[in-house]
Motif scaffolding. Structure first.
Motif, short mmCIF file in Angstrom:
data_model
loop_
_atom_site.label_atom_id
_atom_site.label_comp_id
_atom_site.label_asym_id
_atom_site.label_seq_id
_atom_site.Cartn_x
_atom_site.Cartn_y
_atom_site.Cartn_z
N ALA A 68 0.84 -1.21 0.00
CA ALA A 68 0.00 0.00 0.00
C ALA A 68 0.87 1.26 0.00
CB ALA A 68 -0.94 0.00 1.20
N ILE A 69 2.01 1.20 0.67
CA ILE A 69 2.95 2.33 0.67
C ILE A 69 3.47 2.55 -0.75
CG2 ILE A 69 5.24 3.11 1.41
CD1 ILE A 69 4.65 1.77 4.13
N GLU A 70 3.90 1.47 -1.41
CA GLU A 70 4.44 1.59 -2.76
C GLU A 70 3.39 2.04 -3.77
OE1 GLU A 70 6.70 -1.72 -4.23
OE2 GLU A 70 8.35 -1.31 -2.84
N ARG A 71 2.13 1.73 -3.51
CA ARG A 71 1.05 2.16 -4.41
C ARG A 71 0.52 3.55 -4.04
NH1 ARG A 71 -0.81 -3.20 -3.33
NH2 ARG A 71 -2.33 -2.28 -1.92
N ASP A 72 1.13 4.18 -3.06
CA ASP A 72 0.71 5.51 -2.57
C ASP A 72 -0.72 5.51 -2.06
OD1 ASP A 72 3.10 7.17 -3.04
OD2 ASP A 72 2.75 6.67 -5.14
N GLU A 73 -1.14 4.39 -1.50
CA GLU A 73 -2.49 4.28 -0.93
C GLU A 73 -2.48 4.49 0.58
OE1 GLU A 73 -3.72 0.39 -2.10
OE2 GLU A 73 -4.06 0.99 -4.19
N ARG A 74 -1.31 4.59 1.15
CA ARG A 74 -1.17 4.76 2.60
C ARG A 74 -0.25 5.94 2.87
NH1 ARG A 74 1.96 0.70 6.72
NH2 ARG A 74 1.75 2.05 8.51
N ASP A 75 -0.68 6.81 3.75
CA ASP A 75 0.18 7.91 4.18
C ASP A 75 1.37 7.32 4.92
OD1 ASP A 75 -1.36 9.92 3.09
OD2 ASP A 75 -2.53 10.20 4.92
N ILE A 76 2.51 7.94 4.72
CA ILE A 76 3.73 7.43 5.32
C ILE A 76 4.27 8.46 6.31
CG2 ILE A 76 5.12 8.29 3.39
CD1 ILE A 76 6.89 5.81 3.73
N THR A 77 4.67 7.98 7.47
CA THR A 77 5.22 8.87 8.49
C THR A 77 6.68 9.13 8.18
OG1 THR A 77 5.92 7.05 9.91
CG2 THR A 77 3.68 7.91 10.25
N LEU A 78 7.21 10.18 8.77
CA LEU A 78 8.62 10.51 8.57
C LEU A 78 9.51 9.39 9.11
CD1 LEU A 78 10.81 12.39 7.63
CD2 LEU A 78 10.61 13.62 9.79
N SER A 79 9.14 8.82 10.24
CA SER A 79 9.97 7.75 10.80
C SER A 79 9.97 6.52 9.88
CB SER A 79 9.51 7.37 12.20
OG SER A 79 8.18 6.94 12.20
N MET A 80 8.83 6.23 9.25
CA MET A 80 8.77 5.11 8.30
C MET A 80 9.60 5.43 7.06
SD MET A 80 7.61 2.03 7.61
CE MET A 80 6.22 1.73 8.68
N LEU A 81 9.53 6.67 6.59
CA LEU A 81 10.31 7.09 5.43
C LEU A 81 11.81 6.99 5.73
CD1 LEU A 81 9.87 8.14 2.57
CD2 LEU A 81 9.93 10.45 3.49
N GLU A 82 12.20 7.37 6.93
CA GLU A 82 13.61 7.26 7.33
C GLU A 82 14.04 5.79 7.37
OE1 GLU A 82 13.39 9.42 11.00
OE2 GLU A 82 14.18 11.24 10.08
N ALA A 83 13.18 4.92 7.89
CA ALA A 83 13.51 3.50 7.96
C ALA A 83 13.65 2.90 6.56
CB ALA A 83 12.44 2.75 8.75
N ILE A 84 12.76 3.29 5.66
CA ILE A 84 12.84 2.79 4.28
C ILE A 84 14.11 3.30 3.62
CG2 ILE A 84 11.77 2.98 1.99
CD1 ILE A 84 9.04 2.95 3.48
N SER A 85 14.44 4.56 3.82
CA SER A 85 15.66 5.10 3.20
C SER A 85 16.91 4.39 3.73
CB SER A 85 15.76 6.61 3.40
OG SER A 85 16.00 6.94 4.74
N ARG A 86 16.92 4.04 5.01
CA ARG A 86 18.07 3.30 5.56
C ARG A 86 18.18 1.93 4.90
NH1 ARG A 86 16.50 5.61 10.39
NH2 ARG A 86 15.30 3.77 10.99
N LEU A 87 17.04 1.24 4.72
CA LEU A 87 17.07 -0.08 4.09
C LEU A 87 17.55 -0.01 2.65
CD1 LEU A 87 13.75 -1.61 5.46
CD2 LEU A 87 16.07 -2.38 5.96
N LEU A 88 17.26 1.10 1.98
CA LEU A 88 17.68 1.28 0.59
C LEU A 88 19.03 1.99 0.48
CD1 LEU A 88 14.25 2.29 -0.97
CD2 LEU A 88 15.37 0.06 -1.06
N SER A 89 19.65 2.30 1.62
CA SER A 89 20.95 2.98 1.68
C SER A 89 20.94 4.30 0.93
CB SER A 89 22.06 2.08 1.12
OG SER A 89 22.13 0.88 1.84
N LEU A 90 19.88 5.08 1.16
CA LEU A 90 19.71 6.38 0.52
C LEU A 90 19.32 7.42 1.55
CD1 LEU A 90 17.62 5.19 -2.53
CD2 LEU A 90 19.99 5.94 -2.59
N GLU A 91 19.34 8.66 1.14
CA GLU A 91 18.85 9.75 1.98
C GLU A 91 17.34 9.90 1.74
OE1 GLU A 91 20.67 11.59 4.12
OE2 GLU A 91 22.41 10.35 3.63
N VAL A 92 16.63 10.37 2.75
CA VAL A 92 15.19 10.60 2.61
C VAL A 92 14.90 11.51 1.43
CG1 VAL A 92 13.16 11.63 3.72
CG2 VAL A 92 14.69 10.17 5.05
N ALA A 93 15.70 12.54 1.25
CA ALA A 93 15.50 13.48 0.14
C ALA A 93 15.55 12.78 -1.21
CB ALA A 93 16.54 14.59 0.20
#
Length: 87
Positions: free
Chosen positions: A34-59
């Motif tokens: 649902a996150i990948e389909r943009d059907e669910r709002d994402i929190t900043l903490s979840m966005l930070e966790a995803i960026s860490r898993l992908l080895s990228l910056e949130v920006a």
């Protein structure tokens, strides 16, 4: 803004499975999809966790498809190294 599609593109480029992402984020695969389909709002903490898993910056997750000046190159290898070249 389509952050979910950016996440999907970057995850696919790194050959990371949705099940792995969901497990590491402590959510169900359905919630992650649902996150990948943009059907669910994402929190900043979840966005930070995803960026860490992908080895990228949130920006990078936010601005992936926005036009930028100069050259931008994402690279990944199978040794856990990644980065962004910006000129």
């Amino acid at each position: 803004m389509k952050i979910g599609s950016n996440i999907s593109q970057l995850r696919t480029a790194q050959k990371i499975e949705k099940t792995f992402m969901a497990q590491e984020l402590n959510i169900s695969v359905e919630e992650y999809e649902a996150i990948e389909r943009d059907e669910r709002d994402i929190t900043l903490s979840m966005l930070e966790a995803i960026s860490r898993l992908l080895s990228l910056e949130v920006a990078d997750l936010i601005t992936l498809n926005k036009p930028i000046t100069g050259i931008r190159n994402f690279f990944f290898n199978h040794n856990g190294n990644s980065g962004v070249n910006i000129q």
